[in-house]
Every structure is written in C-alpha cells, then in structure tokens.
Design a protein around this motif. Sequence first.
Motif, PDB file in Angstrom:
ATOM      1  N   UNK A  56       0.890  -1.048  -0.076  1.00  0.00           N
ATOM      2  CA  UNK A  56       0.099   0.090   0.018  1.00  0.00           C
ATOM      3  C   UNK A  56       0.841   1.261   0.022  1.00  0.00           C
ATOM      4  N   UNK A  57       0.771   2.221  -1.082  1.00  0.00           N
ATOM      5  CA  UNK A  57       1.851   3.113  -1.143  1.00  0.00           C
ATOM      6  C   UNK A  57       0.937   4.385  -0.871  1.00  0.00           C
ATOM      7  N   UNK A  58      -0.325   4.558  -1.020  1.00  0.00           N
ATOM      8  CA  UNK A  58      -0.982   5.751  -0.726  1.00  0.00           C
ATOM      9  C   UNK A  58      -2.021   5.391   0.389  1.00  0.00           C
ATOM     10  N   UNK A  59      -1.665   5.213   1.529  1.00  0.00           N
ATOM     11  CA  UNK A  59      -2.780   4.802   2.709  1.00  0.00           C
ATOM     12  C   UNK A  59      -3.571   5.957   2.962  1.00  0.00           C
ATOM     13  N   UNK A  91      -6.243  -6.178   7.079  1.00  0.00           N
ATOM     14  CA  UNK A  91      -5.767  -5.561   5.929  1.00  0.00           C
ATOM     15  C   UNK A  91      -4.191  -5.924   5.542  1.00  0.00           C
ATOM     16  N   UNK A  92      -3.556  -5.797   6.737  1.00  0.00           N
ATOM     17  CA  UNK A  92      -2.114  -6.221   6.286  1.00  0.00           C
ATOM     18  C   UNK A  92      -1.989  -7.633   5.989  1.00  0.00           C
ATOM     19  N   UNK A  93      -2.932  -8.754   6.304  1.00  0.00           N
ATOM     20  CA  UNK A  93      -2.768  -9.884   5.913  1.00  0.00           C
ATOM     21  C   UNK A  93      -2.683  -9.985   4.163  1.00  0.00           C
ATOM     22  N   UNK A  95      -1.544  -7.357   2.334  1.00  0.00           N
ATOM     23  CA  UNK A  95      -0.714  -6.510   1.463  1.00  0.00           C
ATOM     24  C   UNK A  95       1.001  -6.487   2.219  1.00  0.00           C
ATOM     25  N   UNK A  96       1.059  -6.733   3.457  1.00  0.00           N
ATOM     26  CA  UNK A  96       2.150  -6.930   4.153  1.00  0.00           C
ATOM     27  C   UNK A  96       3.063  -5.618   4.369  1.00  0.00           C
ATOM     28  N   UNK A  97       3.085  -4.748   3.532  1.00  0.00           N
ATOM     29  CA  UNK A  97       3.699  -3.510   3.556  1.00  0.00           C
ATOM     30  C   UNK A  97       2.779  -2.446   3.501  1.00  0.00           C
ATOM     31  N   UNK A  98       3.104  -1.123   4.111  1.00  0.00           N
ATOM     32  CA  UNK A  98       2.669   0.075   3.878  1.00  0.00           C
ATOM     33  C   UNK A  98       3.557   0.948   3.969  1.00  0.00           C
ATOM     34  N   UNK A  99       3.846   1.778   2.911  1.00  0.00           N
ATOM     35  CA  UNK A  99       4.802   2.798   2.883  1.00  0.00           C
ATOM     36  C   UNK A  99       3.794   4.225   3.327  1.00  0.00           C
ATOM     37  N   UNK A 100       4.296   4.705   4.634  1.00  0.00           N
ATOM     38  CA  UNK A 100       3.566   5.664   5.260  1.00  0.00           C
ATOM     39  C   UNK A 100       4.523   6.668   5.460  1.00  0.00           C
ATOM     40  N   UNK A 198      -8.232   0.591  -0.068  1.00  0.00           N
ATOM     41  CA  UNK A 198      -6.964   0.698  -0.288  1.00  0.00           C
ATOM     42  C   UNK A 198      -6.527   0.924  -1.859  1.00  0.00           C
ATOM     43  N   UNK A 199      -7.634   0.815  -2.665  1.00  0.00           N
ATOM     44  CA  UNK A 199      -7.259   1.058  -4.154  1.00  0.00           C
ATOM     45  C   UNK A 199      -7.232  -0.467  -4.765  1.00  0.00           C
TER      46      UNK A 199
END
Length: 315
Positions: A56-59, A91-93, A95-100, A198-199
């Motif tokens: 997720x790049x644009x949380x 949600x993380x299940x 995507x595993x990564x959020x760039x915040x 999340x898109x």
Amino acid sequence: MPRHALARTLATTLLMCGLGAVRAEPLLNGFDLTGASVPVQAIQRGGPPKDGIPAIDRPRFVDATRARLDDDDRVLGIALGGVTRAYPVRILNWHEVVNDRFGDRAVLVSYCPLCGTGMAFEPPARTAAAGFGVSGLLYNSDVLLYDRATSSLWSQILSAAISGPLKGTRLQAVPLTHTRWADWRQRHPDTEVLSAETGFDRDYARDPYAGYGRVQQLMFDVQHRDDRFPLKEWVLGLRIDGTAKAYPFSVLDRIVGAAGEIDDTVAGQRLRIRYDRSHGTAEAFDVQGRPLAGTMAFWFAWVAFHPGTEVLRAR
C-alpha cells in the motif's frame, strides 16, 4: 586458425560481451542473490511473484468512530510525533507492507502472517522516496522485503538488507504495539485507522490464514528449531546491544497473571515488560517509561533467527 582455437576465441568474446553466456549468479523472483548474507539455498519462493502481494503506497485513514473493526480485531499501533495510527491485521494480511509518512518522516510498516510479526522502521534515506515492496521470497518463513530504489532484499526480522547494493545496512526500528482494537482504541481514542479503501479489490473480511496460528505445523522450513515451547506460542522478542531475549506469554502468564509488569535487565539495560492476557499483548519500556522496539512473534520465528536467545524463566 585451427578450429579449436577459433572456438575458444569465440567463447571468450561472447563471455566478455555478455552474449550467450550462462549467468553464474543465483536469481530468484528476479532478484540477484549473489553474495547474500544468508544461505541462498534457504531462501524460498512463498508462492506469489514479486509484487504479487501489493504494498500500500497511498494509505488512507479514517478516525476511530468510522473504523469498521470488531473489538477482537488485531491491529498494529504506532504513536509517533504526536500522531497515532492503527493498521488492521485483516488488511495487512493481504498487503504486508504499508509505505507511510508521519509528517516528514517516512515509516515502513510491515507484517508477516507466517511469523505473526508486525514491525515498523524508518527506512534509509536512499530508499524512502521509492518505498518498499514484497519480493515474494521468504527466509526462515519470514517475508523478504525489497526496496524499489536498489532492489536490495531485506529480512523483516533481521531488520537488515541481506543482498543487493545495500547488503548489511540495518533498518531503524520504530516501536509498535500489536494488540486488540479495543485495547488500542481505549488507549488512543483519537487514533487514525488505515482505511479498507486501499485501491485494491480484496475481501478484508476474510482471513486467508484462518486457523494457521492454531496448527503446530509450518508451511515453510526454517534453519533452526527449538522445542522448548510450542511452535506458535506467542513471545515478545527483544534485541539490545546484540543480546536477544524472548518473553513467552505462557511464562509471563505464570509470573504476572492476567495482566501486570515485571522488571528485567538485558545486556545491562534495565527495562520493564508489560503483559495483558485479555488483549494478547506484551510490550517493553525503558526505565523512563519510553517504549522499546520489541517484536511479538511466534516462538518458532524468533528462535529461528536468534538460536542463542535468552528466555524468561518462571521464578
């Protein structure tokens, strides 16, 4: 020119030009593992290809009153620079990564469903703008991240790059709380919550790993096992000045009961461990009460990366 000499010359020319040469470096999911700091044969494909699990790049975030979460839902909570945020594991299940970002600070939020590990980091400046993704590779059953700036591979639990141009670089940990939504919301009623918008088209109400934590089996092999505790017993793991220590929940339960605190010393540093059975969480604090960057994990995952770990024992 004799035929055998001509063949040698042609082969040498092709090798020098890179034409028709067989690549000697190990490649996996498109990543060059040459000179990796962990055994290459122990790096495994997890199933999805590179970016098959999309970061997720644009949380987007909503306030606590608009979060569609049950009290028992697990969240990763971060309080940083006056901002509090919760990242639902449901949600993380997927995507595993959020760039915040917290103000002007880039923060990488990561979660590995196979190890139960939620960890957050401030990434190196060279990688911050481009962000991180999911490589589709595992080491010790733990997610290997990659940074888009250099394509270096990063071990989440080791918190370091294990291959690529940034090999050996360590990630700076950000303290994080792994707890139930009811607990985090009570502590931080003004928290922001990662939105399910999340898109991506994912069914966040469905747990793709349902039941995994209750089965005493692993989906992927690890380099070291230790049967002192069940594979998927929850522990709080700490690394301080090169010393690793695990605080198994079963031991904490015997020492402090349903909820309480104990004082301890690791690598000469005094600290306090806070445990809460009802919310399934444990955290570490220094003597000034500041949170330390501990890691809640399944026992098998912590000990696979820290074979010599110290372990809290019931007195």
